[in-house]
Design an enzyme around this catalytic site. Sequence first.
Site, PDB file in Angstrom:
ATOM      1  N   HIS A  83       0.392 -10.314   1.280  1.00 37.71           N
ATOM      2  CA  HIS A  83       1.169 -11.157   0.088  1.00 37.71           C
ATOM      3  C   HIS A  83       2.296 -11.742   0.410  1.00 37.71           C
ATOM      4  O   HIS A  83       3.017 -11.096   1.021  1.00 37.71           O
ATOM      5  CB  HIS A  83       0.643 -10.469  -1.345  1.00 37.71           C
ATOM      6  CG  HIS A  83       1.432  -9.014  -1.133  1.00 37.71           C
ATOM      7  ND1 HIS A  83       2.801  -8.780  -1.689  1.00 37.71           N
ATOM      8  CD2 HIS A  83       1.206  -7.881  -1.012  1.00 37.71           C
ATOM      9  CE1 HIS A  83       3.106  -7.618  -1.740  1.00 37.71           C
ATOM     10  NE2 HIS A  83       1.960  -7.026  -1.295  1.00 37.71           N
ATOM     11  N   ASP A  85       4.664 -12.246  -2.012  1.00 32.30           N
ATOM     12  CA  ASP A  85       5.765 -11.870  -3.129  1.00 32.30           C
ATOM     13  C   ASP A  85       6.244 -10.459  -2.842  1.00 32.30           C
ATOM     14  O   ASP A  85       5.622  -9.860  -2.329  1.00 32.30           O
ATOM     15  CB  ASP A  85       5.318 -11.987  -4.334  1.00 32.30           C
ATOM     16  CG  ASP A  85       4.167 -10.850  -4.804  1.00 32.30           C
ATOM     17  OD1 ASP A  85       3.358 -10.779  -3.833  1.00 32.30           O
ATOM     18  OD2 ASP A  85       4.133 -10.599  -5.769  1.00 32.30           O
ATOM     19  N   ASP A 120       6.738  -4.746   2.310  1.00 28.24           N
ATOM     20  CA  ASP A 120       5.783  -4.762   1.535  1.00 28.24           C
ATOM     21  C   ASP A 120       5.988  -6.315   0.998  1.00 28.24           C
ATOM     22  O   ASP A 120       6.399  -6.452  -0.147  1.00 28.24           O
ATOM     23  CB  ASP A 120       5.780  -3.759   0.434  1.00 28.24           C
ATOM     24  CG  ASP A 120       4.656  -3.992  -0.692  1.00 28.24           C
ATOM     25  OD1 ASP A 120       3.707  -4.639  -0.358  1.00 28.24           O
ATOM     26  OD2 ASP A 120       4.868  -3.247  -1.699  1.00 28.24           O
ATOM     27  N   GLU A 154       0.950 -10.854  -5.644  1.00 25.16           N
ATOM     28  CA  GLU A 154       0.050  -9.607  -5.825  1.00 25.16           C
ATOM     29  C   GLU A 154       0.693  -8.687  -6.575  1.00 25.16           C
ATOM     30  O   GLU A 154       0.135  -7.850  -7.518  1.00 25.16           O
ATOM     31  CB  GLU A 154      -0.063  -9.173  -4.320  1.00 25.16           C
ATOM     32  CG  GLU A 154      -1.130  -7.951  -4.099  1.00 25.16           C
ATOM     33  CD  GLU A 154      -0.560  -6.288  -4.514  1.00 25.16           C
ATOM     34  OE1 GLU A 154      -1.387  -5.633  -4.526  1.00 25.16           O
ATOM     35  OE2 GLU A 154       0.819  -6.320  -4.393  1.00 25.16           O
ATOM     36  N   ASP A 182      -1.451  -4.206   3.792  1.00 27.46           N
ATOM     37  CA  ASP A 182      -0.635  -3.767   2.707  1.00 27.46           C
ATOM     38  C   ASP A 182      -0.582  -2.472   2.442  1.00 27.46           C
ATOM     39  O   ASP A 182      -0.248  -1.970   1.501  1.00 27.46           O
ATOM     40  CB  ASP A 182      -1.231  -4.624   1.495  1.00 27.46           C
ATOM     41  CG  ASP A 182      -0.195  -4.814   0.459  1.00 27.46           C
ATOM     42  OD1 ASP A 182       0.873  -4.624   0.463  1.00 27.46           O
ATOM     43  OD2 ASP A 182      -0.622  -4.956  -0.913  1.00 27.46           O
ATOM     44  N   HIS A 364       9.149  -0.902  -2.752  1.00 28.03           N
ATOM     45  CA  HIS A 364       9.313  -1.181  -4.157  1.00 28.03           C
ATOM     46  C   HIS A 364      11.017  -0.541  -4.359  1.00 28.03           C
ATOM     47  O   HIS A 364      11.340  -0.170  -5.539  1.00 28.03           O
ATOM     48  CB  HIS A 364       8.738  -0.888  -5.354  1.00 28.03           C
ATOM     49  CG  HIS A 364       7.403  -1.434  -4.852  1.00 28.03           C
ATOM     50  ND1 HIS A 364       6.417  -1.410  -6.215  1.00 28.03           N
ATOM     51  CD2 HIS A 364       6.937  -2.258  -3.948  1.00 28.03           C
ATOM     52  CE1 HIS A 364       5.321  -2.251  -5.859  1.00 28.03           C
ATOM     53  NE2 HIS A 364       5.565  -2.506  -4.414  1.00 28.03           N
TER      54      HIS A 364
HETATM   55 ZN   LIG Z   1       2.121  -4.914  -1.157  1.00 33.91          ZN
END
Ligand SMILES: [Zn+2]
Length: 391
Positions: A83, A85, A120, A154, A182, A364
């Site tokens: 992904h 984003d 990520d 995502e 991912d 994150h």
């Molecule tokens: Zn991810």
Amino acid sequence: MENFSELIIPRFLRYVRICTTSDRRNAETPSSEGQWELARLLAEELKVLGIVDAEITDHCYVLAKIPASPGFQDKPTIGFMAHLDTSQDASGINIKPITEKNDAGDTIIRSDGTTLLGADDKAGIAEIIGAAEYLLSHPEINHGPVLIIFSPDEETGKGLPFFPMDRIKALTGGLSACYTLDGGPLGELETECFNAIEAKVSFTGRVIHLGTARGKLANACLMAAAFAVMLPRTESPEATDGYYGYYCPTEISGNLQQAELEVFIRDFDLGRVKERAAVLETFARAVETQFPGGKVQVEWKIQYLNMKEKIDSHPEVLAKLEEAARRTGVEFYLKPIRGGTDGSRLTELGIPTPNIFIGGRDFHSLSEWVSVSDMETACRLVVELVRVWGA
Ligand SMILES: [Zn+2]
């Protein structure tokens, strides 16, 4: 052995510098301009590698097909997806990646601590394009058709509703399997995720002037609070891990007259997640008993389903992954995902889609990092997987 890090690291460092933070509050897909910028860069790079018809859809999916080797056109088409984003949970603006050795002597890449890194999922993107470059420059590797897919949004969950299934069918005749890149640390493979239910609980109070409310008022604020504390604390995200499911109140709002509570319910077992949803009805009646004149209404819907059953019904998808892992020398382990993935939704749409590690940690967050040698291994695993499917 080819130097895989040259195929992936310069790319990765380019991609993380483009801010692609997605935006939960934006109803559009993609939800941020940066995703377009990265999509255009990737399509351009794929064209330079020789995939001249790489394309970008109206909702910012990048699609690029690596044609089969001569005589291998009949082999199943498989997809690899990552992904575009990055999560809104930490800043993605002006990322300055730092390459250094960690205490164990491994080369890692991290951010400078003021932003997330964006491994990520830009590590996944770099690994897929690195594998594509390797395959395109090694025509002696025989393989079937391979479709590269880079998806928007995502992290917000707003990308997959625009998955270009029809276009992909037109390009490939349909995918036999897809693998998302991912996942987390080296060796981690994921074929199982939560079943997820979202419940909305509405509380209607009985309102009266507060000066004369004795024995008459049913306060919707208190009803919602009473309901929330009935949710078992031993079955909360903070009290569980592994295969244990949970309830989690995620949003609460209201006033004397009306209050709303949103509850996420999760379990790996479909029967158990539905049982939990049914228990909310019992709590609702209990709150009504405590607050005479008040009304409580529960509505719930399934958000996504555990992909395990459907993946298990296509045993070749995991078997080929295991074979590729064996050939790459990766000791793999299956880990249940305590969440959903685009792969779980794709699996529901009929394309079995397990998730493969990308070599990153602490996603994150400001401390997110990725191991260079694990990225190389993930890239080699993709190449092997293509080879195994072509055999
Ligand atoms: Zn991810």
